[in-house]
Design an enzyme around this catalytic site. Structure first.
Site, PDB file in Angstrom:
ATOM      1  CB  SER A   1       1.430  36.484  48.856  1.00 23.51           C
ATOM      2  OG  SER A   1       2.480  36.612  49.778  1.00 23.51           O
TER       3      SER A   1
ATOM      4  CD  GLU B   1       3.219  38.898  53.984  1.00 22.20           C
ATOM      5  OE1 GLU B   1       4.445  38.724  54.133  1.00 22.20           O
ATOM      6  OE2 GLU B   1       2.664  38.838  52.882  1.00 22.20           O
TER       7      GLU B   1
ATOM      8  N   PRO C   1       3.336  32.313  48.744  1.00 23.26           N
ATOM      9  CG  PRO C   1       4.445  31.466  50.614  1.00 23.26           C
ATOM     10  CD  PRO C   1       3.662  31.054  49.409  1.00 23.26           C
ATOM     11  N   GLY C   2       5.115  35.409  48.756  1.00 22.46           N
ATOM     12  CA  GLY C   2       6.309  36.076  48.240  1.00 22.46           C
ATOM     13  C   GLY C   2       7.329  36.168  49.358  1.00 22.46           C
TER      14      GLY C   2
ATOM     15  CG  MET D   1       9.811  40.548  55.302  1.00 26.60           C
ATOM     16  SD  MET D   1      10.929  40.299  56.695  1.00 26.60           S
ATOM     17  CE  MET D   1      12.501  40.721  55.957  1.00 26.60           C
TER      18      MET D   1
ATOM     19  CG  HIS E   1       7.884  26.321  48.072  1.00 24.26           C
ATOM     20  ND1 HIS E   1       8.886  26.666  47.194  1.00 24.26           N
ATOM     21  CD2 HIS E   1       8.422  26.377  49.308  1.00 24.26           C
ATOM     22  CE1 HIS E   1       9.990  26.898  47.877  1.00 24.26           C
ATOM     23  NE2 HIS E   1       9.745  26.740  49.153  1.00 24.26           N
TER      24      HIS E   1
ATOM     25  CG  ASN F   1      11.083  29.387  55.212  1.00 27.28           C
ATOM     26  OD1 ASN F   1      10.745  28.818  56.245  1.00 27.28           O
ATOM     27  ND2 ASN F   1      11.194  28.765  54.052  1.00 27.28           N
TER      28      ASN F   1
END
Lengths: 471, 136
Positions: free
Chosen positions: A375, A203, A368-369, A371, A394, A199
């Site tokens: 986020s 980005e 973070p979101g 992919m 998280h 993961n």
């Protein structure tokens, strides 16, 4: 197992059997449906059986089944009667997220997104088995394991403002390199400055919405601005530290009576407990240093693409970690050993651990979101200190397994779909993309809504991705 | 069937099978490397591996970890387990494995660690089964 709804988004697993404390699950009805599909709740119950656990074993809205502690799990232990568990922290010690703000705008990236994606992908090693071009001697590595991001800055890979804006100022105290095995060093020494896989990602995003203007300003964020998010951990070094101490603790204490062999532990103040903490701190510092080197290379690359580009650290948060923190338990302040696994610290205003620049508003919380999805930046709160030992989610949290994803999802197709949406994804492997496809994760917007409603962190800004480098 | 992958939300879970304990262990190693890379790996070098433990589960954990350390530390990617002997009384193991330099391949998934979660090694109806959850 009984599950009692206490109030909106709050559930309790009442004490039964060997549980020392109840389990508390913070989730909406929708997220609870996902949580109940796997063994998350059973794992919460297992953790509640550990000696010296305080108040409750906690699962956050992004919780899902892991090993030992669930991911999205928090447990705090009494310093005298409690334990420290390497499996409770996880193998990827200080798997963590860093956010950089830039002086670039969305339009700067949009013009040349594919070329920029290519350039970053070539500059920052990612994926499995791709070693680093960064060479370091064992003697220098020892200094790095003690100094973390600070060491890297002293060597010229960044500036003081970088580590001043990190959890623990980029260096977890108590690191003792003599507690790290040669095997751990062997696994990690060639991996500095690499993203890894799974993961982990890098980005390039833009800020598309501000929810709290005042706090966003304190964090240096504004609409349309380009931010860069880096997610990675302590690589092979951290994985081996965890494993070494799991094996040692098993040899010393055995696993009889443990509900899950992965929850092997040692008393916090025992020799093994202290040794693990010292080694874990080294691994945490490796992770801080690793991201510092990635940040440095990224600055080099972005400056050659955009002369005059500025990149400053907003914050850097730890996900898999054990720490000694002061919390209020039964009305009294006390130091506890907190385990956060797939969870983020969420301290509110006033805490001395929060960097001076943010102390009046609370610490930045970086979420973070998955992919291709949004986020978020949130801010830590007093409410989190009351409810969850100063912790929040998280990320989105998985709902579906990698093995199922590999059978049902085509990575190449996912990449094409995201390209149509204006998101460039670069990865060395289609299978890697498939296992991290958006549909194997929970809805990040729902997860963030729940933590905001609960008040264990509050929304500040939302970012949308433009370029994703997948490990 | 040498091995099969099972559902686990976060990680990779598999069961490996064998008529003997040795074959089940060898198939566990194959399953772990198959997680990282599906296609064929050349056989260019041979490495000797030793492991020990207090029970079969610890022995399997330590054996697989030896292979992970070889992978991360020396870039060795396993193609086949050539020879494997287990001392079932002392829980000790010796093996010869063949494989290639990992750099020659674009791997898919990183195995971070072997875990003790849900682990078992058992004999059922004359067949050995090893179950492992990998942290990926």
């Amino acid at each position: 197992m009984k599950l009692k709804k206490i109030s909106t988004d709050v559930y309790e697993i009442p004490r039964e059997g060997n549980m020392k404390v109840p389990g508390m699950v913070y989730a909406s009805e929708k997220l609870m449906q996902d949580i109940q599909k796997d063994k998350t709740l059973e794992q919460v119950k297992n953790v509640a059986e550990l000696p010296g656990i305080l108040k409750a074993a906690i699962a956050l809205p992004d919780a899902h089944q892991g090993y030992g502690l669930p991911i999205g799990g928090v447990a705090a232990f009494d310093m005298e009667k409690g334990v420290i568990s390497p499996g409770g922290v996880g193998y990827d010690i200080n798997c963590s997220v860093r956010l950089l703000r830039t002086n670039l705008k969305k339009q700067d990236i949009l013009k040349n997104a594919e070329k920029i994606a290519e350039a970053i992908y070539d500059k920052i090693p990612s994926g499995v088995g791709r070693g680093s071009k960064f060479q370091i001697t064992k003697k220098e590595l020892d200094k790095l394991l003690k100094g973390g991001a600070r060491y890297m800055v002293e060597k010229g890979y960044g500036n003081k403002n970088d580590y001043l804006h990190m959890e623990e100022e980029g260096c977890l105290k108590g690191a003792d390199v003599s507690k790290v095995s040669e095997r751990a060093v062997k696994r990690g020494i060639g991996q500095l400055g690499t993203l890894g896989a799974g993961n982990h990602f890098l980005e390039v995003q833009y800020v598309d919405e501000i929810f709290d203007k005042k706090i966003a300003k304190a964090f240096g964020l504004e609409k349309g601005q380009i931010t860069i998010m880096i997610h990675c951990g302590s690589r092979g070094l951290g994985h081996q530290v965890a494993s070494d101490y799991i094996v040692k603790m098993e040899e010393k204490y055995g696993f009889k009576g443990l509900p899950d062999r992965e929850l092997i532990n040692a008393p916090i103040k025992s020799v093994l407990g202290k040794d693990y903490y010292s080694a874990m701190a080294c691994a945490a510092n490796f992770a801080f240093a690793n991201k510092q080197l990635i940040t440095h290379w990224l600055r080099e690359e972005m400056n050659s693409l955009f002369p005059g580009a500025k990149m400053e650290v907003v914050y850097d948060v730890c996900h898999n970690i054990a720490k000694f923190e002061e919390h209020i338990v039964s009305g009294k302040k006390k130091i506890v050993c907190i385990h956060r696994k797939g969870a983020t610290r969420s301290f509110g205003p006033g805490r001395k651990e929060v960097p001076v620049a943010y102390r009046k508003v609370g610490q930045p919380v970086l979420i973070p979101g998955s992919m291709g999805t949004s986020s978020y930046v949130l801010v830590g709160t007093k409410k989190a200190e009351e409810l969850t030992f100063g912790s929040t989610v998280h990320g989105a949290g998985r709902v579906s397994s990698r093995s199922v994803a590999l059978k049902t999802i085509n990575g190449e197709k996912i990449q094409k779909e995201l390209h149509k949406k204006g998101i460039e994804v670069k990865s060395g492997s289609w299978r890697a993309i498939a296992t991290e496809a958006p549909q194997v994760y929970k809805d990040i917007d729902e997860v963030v809504k729940v933590v905001d409603d609960l008040g264990i962190s509050k929304k500040v800004a939302r970012m949308k991705p433009l370029i994703v480098i997948k490990g | 069937m040498k091995y099969k992958f099972l559902a686990h939300t976060a990680d990779m879970k598999f069961q490996a099978f064998g008529k003997s304990l040795e074959v089940a262990f060898a198939n566990s190693a194959l399953a772990m490397f198959h997680t990282m890379y599906e296609k064929k790996i050349k056989k260019t070098k041979t490495v000797k591996v030793k492991a020990k433990g207090k029970d079969f589960e610890a022995l399997l954990y330590n054996f697989l970890e030896e292979l992970l350390v070889l992978f991360d530390g020396e870039g060795f990617f396993l193609s086949k387990v050539k020879r494997l002997n287990i001392d079932k009384k002392k829980f000790r193991l010796e093996a010869e494995v063949v494989g290639d330099n990992a750099e020659n391949y674009e791997m898919d998934i990183d195995v971070k660690a072997i875990t003790y979660h849900d682990i078992f090694v058992k004999k059922e109806k004359g067949k050995w089964i090893c179950q492992i959850v990998l942290d990926v």
